[in-house]
Write a protein that holds these residues in place. Sequence first.
Motif, mmCIF file in Angstrom:
data_model
loop_
_atom_site.group_PDB
_atom_site.id
_atom_site.type_symbol
_atom_site.label_atom_id
_atom_site.label_comp_id
_atom_site.label_asym_id
_atom_site.label_seq_id
_atom_site.Cartn_x
_atom_site.Cartn_y
_atom_site.Cartn_z
ATOM 1 N N GLY A 159 0.816 -1.106 -0.113
ATOM 2 C CA GLY A 159 0.181 0.022 0.100
ATOM 3 C C GLY A 159 0.644 1.292 -0.084
ATOM 4 O O GLY A 159 0.279 2.536 -0.248
ATOM 5 N N LEU A 160 2.252 0.999 0.310
ATOM 6 C CA LEU A 160 2.828 2.441 0.524
ATOM 7 C C LEU A 160 3.068 2.881 -0.825
ATOM 8 O O LEU A 160 3.209 4.393 -0.714
ATOM 9 C CB LEU A 160 4.310 1.923 1.012
ATOM 10 N N GLN B 114 1.222 2.997 -3.645
ATOM 11 C CA GLN B 114 0.195 3.237 -4.494
ATOM 12 C C GLN B 114 -0.298 4.859 -4.494
ATOM 13 O O GLN B 114 -0.462 5.027 -5.388
ATOM 14 C CB GLN B 114 -0.993 2.191 -4.074
ATOM 15 N N PRO B 115 -0.254 5.289 -3.324
ATOM 16 C CA PRO B 115 -0.528 6.846 -3.456
ATOM 17 C C PRO B 115 0.302 7.633 -4.387
ATOM 18 O O PRO B 115 -0.386 8.479 -4.975
ATOM 19 C CB PRO B 115 -0.459 7.267 -2.046
ATOM 20 N N PHE B 116 1.610 7.153 -4.444
ATOM 21 C CA PHE B 116 2.598 8.101 -5.101
ATOM 22 C C PHE B 116 2.248 7.785 -6.634
ATOM 23 O O PHE B 116 2.225 8.729 -7.297
ATOM 24 C CB PHE B 116 3.987 7.513 -4.897
ATOM 25 N N THR B 117 1.860 6.344 -7.085
ATOM 26 C CA THR B 117 1.571 6.139 -8.387
ATOM 27 C C THR B 117 0.245 6.880 -8.688
ATOM 28 O O THR B 117 0.039 7.387 -9.754
ATOM 29 C CB THR B 117 1.543 4.787 -8.620
ATOM 30 N N ALA B 118 -0.624 6.928 -7.859
ATOM 31 C CA ALA B 118 -1.936 7.733 -7.935
ATOM 32 C C ALA B 118 -1.825 9.191 -8.292
ATOM 33 O O ALA B 118 -2.507 9.690 -9.145
ATOM 34 C CB ALA B 118 -2.800 7.649 -6.736
ATOM 35 N N LEU B 119 -0.628 9.961 -7.728
ATOM 36 C CA LEU B 119 -0.438 11.380 -7.965
ATOM 37 C C LEU B 119 0.443 11.220 -9.076
ATOM 38 O O LEU B 119 0.114 12.119 -9.877
ATOM 39 C CB LEU B 119 0.436 11.765 -6.488
ATOM 40 N N LEU C 161 -0.791 17.896 -12.118
ATOM 41 C CA LEU C 161 0.316 18.032 -10.593
ATOM 42 C C LEU C 161 -0.026 19.544 -10.447
ATOM 43 O O LEU C 161 -0.222 19.875 -9.185
ATOM 44 C CB LEU C 161 1.418 17.440 -10.931
ATOM 45 N N ASN D 103 11.414 17.001 -1.361
ATOM 46 C CA ASN D 103 11.030 15.908 -0.218
ATOM 47 C C ASN D 103 9.997 14.941 -0.629
ATOM 48 O O ASN D 103 10.176 13.600 -0.301
ATOM 49 C CB ASN D 103 10.194 16.829 0.716
ATOM 50 N N LEU D 104 9.033 15.076 -1.570
ATOM 51 C CA LEU D 104 8.179 14.189 -1.912
ATOM 52 C C LEU D 104 9.190 13.185 -2.909
ATOM 53 O O LEU D 104 8.754 11.812 -2.727
ATOM 54 C CB LEU D 104 7.223 14.737 -2.686
ATOM 55 N N PHE E 43 11.103 10.671 -0.537
ATOM 56 C CA PHE E 43 10.237 9.993 0.161
ATOM 57 C C PHE E 43 9.542 8.762 -0.795
ATOM 58 O O PHE E 43 9.596 7.591 -0.532
ATOM 59 C CB PHE E 43 8.798 10.543 0.757
ATOM 60 N N PHE F 62 11.746 0.177 -0.400
ATOM 61 C CA PHE F 62 11.501 -0.481 0.331
ATOM 62 C C PHE F 62 10.519 -1.542 0.139
ATOM 63 O O PHE F 62 10.911 -2.962 0.435
ATOM 64 C CB PHE F 62 10.697 0.221 1.917
#
Lengths: 324, 145
Positions: free
Chosen positions: A86-87, A89-94, A236, A253-254, A257, A264
């Motif tokens: 799940g970690l 997936q939000p990045f790919t969504a954005l 974006l 930073n984004l 991260f 990971f």
Amino acid sequence: MAMAALRREGRRFAAPLISNNPINPFRSSFAPAEEQALLGVRSISTQIVRNRMRSVKNIQKITKAMKMVAASKLRAIQTRAENSRGLWQPFTALLGDTPSVDVKKNVIVTITSDKGLCGGINSTSVKISRGLRKLNSGPDQESKYVILGEKAKAQLVRDSKKHIELIITELQKNPLNYTQVSVLADDILKNVEYDALRIVFNKFQSVVSFLPTTATVLSPEVVEREAESGGKLGELDSYEIEGGETKSEVLQNLTEFQFSCVMFNAVLENACSEQGARMSAMDSSSRNAGDMLDRLTLAYNRTRQASITTELIEIISGASALQG
Amino acid sequence: MTPRPPTPSTIPSKLTVNLVLPYDSLLSAKEVDMVIVPATTGQMGVLPGHVATIAELKPGVLTVHEGNEVKKYFLSSGFAFIHANSVADIMAVEATPLDQIDSSLVQKGLTEFTQKLNAASTDVEKAEAQIGVDVHSALNAALTG
């Protein structure tokens, strides 16, 4: 009597049942192995077959044990890998997934295992890394490698030594955790100049299936460039930025991260794939050893029975020669 | 990855929240009324239909309002994305429910890091001690406030 004497001496002889020479009872009873070689060996001595059987059985035991060990390690790490999915997936969504992005400085992060005997997963990862490098080689483009794991190091050092930036081994000495991976990611980000980071690893689908995958993380400048030019990242700009002084600081930073999160997950998935591949490799190895053991057992029994038959023939022909 | 729903034309009634950590997804696709995230610019309330935002988070308390129940988690920093389709993704490195935090340990940590900050000589040491002080004072504020 002759048989008992033979047994005491501990000698076993192959039976030249199908040899062209007529069986000379006295001669063949005491014929040493060298004479058999002179006659032309048609079958192997049972001693040799027994030695081979013993060593194959030991190998079978070892590979069965290795399979159990790999299965237990897989169980331990599989839940963690699935929880970490799940970690990213939000990045790919954005930011979307853009492996076809055109950038000047590519860095290919190849994740492989340190230990071998795990099937072909490491070779596939290296093959894909080489392919990515070829794909992204143009007039002003360059690709560099960052290698994680001994297996990729062994393969890539041979032909791409001057393109390797960083080599990291012994990743799994301590159980994998996010702190270790984020320190690693920090190291890579500090020491390597990049426009796009392409992480190559094996995604764990099931115990028997591993998908070679590549995850792309862009640098903040490239993200801004792609956002301005529209396309996948075009939306974006519609996002408000909270926090930080400037948009580029937050973007930096984004992306950092994002890189540590994706790394990971990639490291965990690769570790799972490694254990699963090792399980199936050791399983087929023990099965092969079992087959080989069956064949050797048949050969051994044939040899043993043939030698008993030869002894009997010798005794009986000797007895009949005495009588008649 | 399951595809995200497109932006609806009317404001939906509920906010879909995903709270993910490296080792677990605490909340995945949970429908709530409101969340309050600890952004670096202060506590930010998010309702359905919030404008699309990327927020950097500082150590603090995440409050999730669902009907009448309120759940609080302490987050160590991270990021929060609020998309136009009323989906909020919150990524943190650590998140613990407030009742699992020991206040005596928090006080001890706070005094320890304040001492370290005063005794720090190099920039790196100062930065590390400052981070410790920030996190512990946020923990303290979370437990008392």
